[in-house]
Enzyme design. Sequence first.
Site, short mmCIF file in Angstrom:
data_model
loop_
_atom_site.label_atom_id
_atom_site.label_comp_id
_atom_site.label_asym_id
_atom_site.label_seq_id
_atom_site.Cartn_x
_atom_site.Cartn_y
_atom_site.Cartn_z
N CYS A 142 0.83 -1.21 0.00
CA CYS A 142 0.00 0.00 0.00
C CYS A 142 0.87 1.27 0.00
O CYS A 142 1.59 1.51 -0.94
CB CYS A 142 -1.00 -0.02 1.16
SG CYS A 142 -2.39 1.14 0.90
N LYS A 163 -11.96 7.96 -2.12
CA LYS A 163 -11.11 6.91 -1.59
C LYS A 163 -11.35 5.59 -2.32
O LYS A 163 -12.48 5.19 -2.56
CB LYS A 163 -11.39 6.72 -0.09
CG LYS A 163 -10.48 5.70 0.58
CD LYS A 163 -10.76 5.61 2.08
CE LYS A 163 -9.80 4.65 2.75
NZ LYS A 163 -10.02 4.54 4.21
N SER A 192 -7.57 0.16 0.32
CA SER A 192 -8.02 1.20 1.23
C SER A 192 -7.00 2.34 1.18
O SER A 192 -6.05 2.38 1.95
CB SER A 192 -8.13 0.65 2.66
OG SER A 192 -8.52 1.65 3.56
N HIS A 235 -4.18 -4.55 0.01
CA HIS A 235 -3.94 -5.10 1.35
C HIS A 235 -4.40 -6.55 1.41
O HIS A 235 -5.39 -6.87 2.07
CB HIS A 235 -4.71 -4.29 2.40
CG HIS A 235 -4.03 -3.05 2.85
ND1 HIS A 235 -2.90 -3.05 3.64
CD2 HIS A 235 -4.33 -1.74 2.62
CE1 HIS A 235 -2.53 -1.80 3.90
NE2 HIS A 235 -3.39 -0.99 3.29
N GLU A 237 -3.33 -8.85 3.15
CA GLU A 237 -3.20 -9.36 4.51
C GLU A 237 -4.41 -9.04 5.39
O GLU A 237 -4.55 -9.59 6.49
CB GLU A 237 -1.93 -8.80 5.16
CG GLU A 237 -2.03 -7.40 5.72
CD GLU A 237 -1.94 -6.28 4.69
OE1 GLU A 237 -1.87 -5.11 5.09
OE2 GLU A 237 -1.95 -6.58 3.48
N ARG A 249 -14.97 3.37 11.90
CA ARG A 249 -14.09 4.38 12.52
C ARG A 249 -14.28 5.73 11.86
O ARG A 249 -14.44 6.75 12.54
CB ARG A 249 -12.64 3.92 12.39
CG ARG A 249 -11.60 4.91 12.90
CD ARG A 249 -10.24 4.62 12.26
NE ARG A 249 -10.27 4.81 10.82
CZ ARG A 249 -9.37 4.30 9.98
NH1 ARG A 249 -8.39 3.53 10.45
NH2 ARG A 249 -9.45 4.54 8.68
#
Length: 302
Positions: A142, A163, A192, A235, A237, A249
């Site tokens: 990333c 985003k 992300s 990502h 992972e 969040r």
Amino acid sequence: MPINIPKDLPAKEILEQENIFVMDEERAYSQDIRPLNIVILNLMPEKEKAETQLLRLLGNSPLQVNVTFLRPATHESKTTSKHHLEQFYTIFPHIRHRKFDGMIITGAPVEQMPFEKVTYWSELTEIMEWTKTNVTSTLHICWGAQAGLYYHYGIPKYPLPQKCFGIFEHSLEVKNVKLLRGFDDVFRMPHSRHTDVKREDIEKIPELTILSVSEKAGVCLVASNDGKQIFLTGHPEYDATTLKEEYERDLAKGLPIHIPESYFPNDDPTKEPLNTWRSHANLLFVNWLNYYVYQETPYEWE
């Protein structure tokens, strides 16, 4: 084969519950085998979560792996306890003399800042320069990928109008490369990020090859022709619930955020998301460890 971790690392209990083969250092040292030495520069704010996610993938290979966790000496973490960092992490001056078979440079929540404004940028550039001579292959994830592309090849990042957030389908640009052995023609991966790199900038660099792209998420996977530098904009992972946690969040903070694309069943945030990228995440890490680290590293570093 197992992944070797410090005896009291919190991730150990989680990984054992998931049937991931882990081994503490005492037992590992009694085995007559040359383990791979991997250093992870963990720039993620929630370091313990990132540790578990990466160890889960590293532990699913047939190779024995020793892991060293590295943190920036020039940055003070606000979200990870000092005790945890002192117990399980080291800093670059303590390892600069060593050779490592592989390295992972994680993402970081600083992508909307100019690279040079990041507090630990100078230290990071020193580490990335060091990888050229002291690491067999480095996997950048990333923001780590954007930082690596910028430092090594001068490739800039660009702000996105919205985003890039969700689970996206990716296709293979090159099918006969070892890193993608066993991959389906189309695979899924989480993204992300607020910034992007452009395909045309990468294509200007003859030392780089684009391996995978997404129609919606853009360039996903890039490798240097010698395999020493791997750049991954997604990502793989991430846990099944990581994007959900990021979404909730940002909502709680009142930030502008849209529902992660192709993530919640029927785009309903009240429903639990499914992990639809796990198999290819594991395959990617196994291929990297085997073909780019294990097969290329000398048994004894000079």
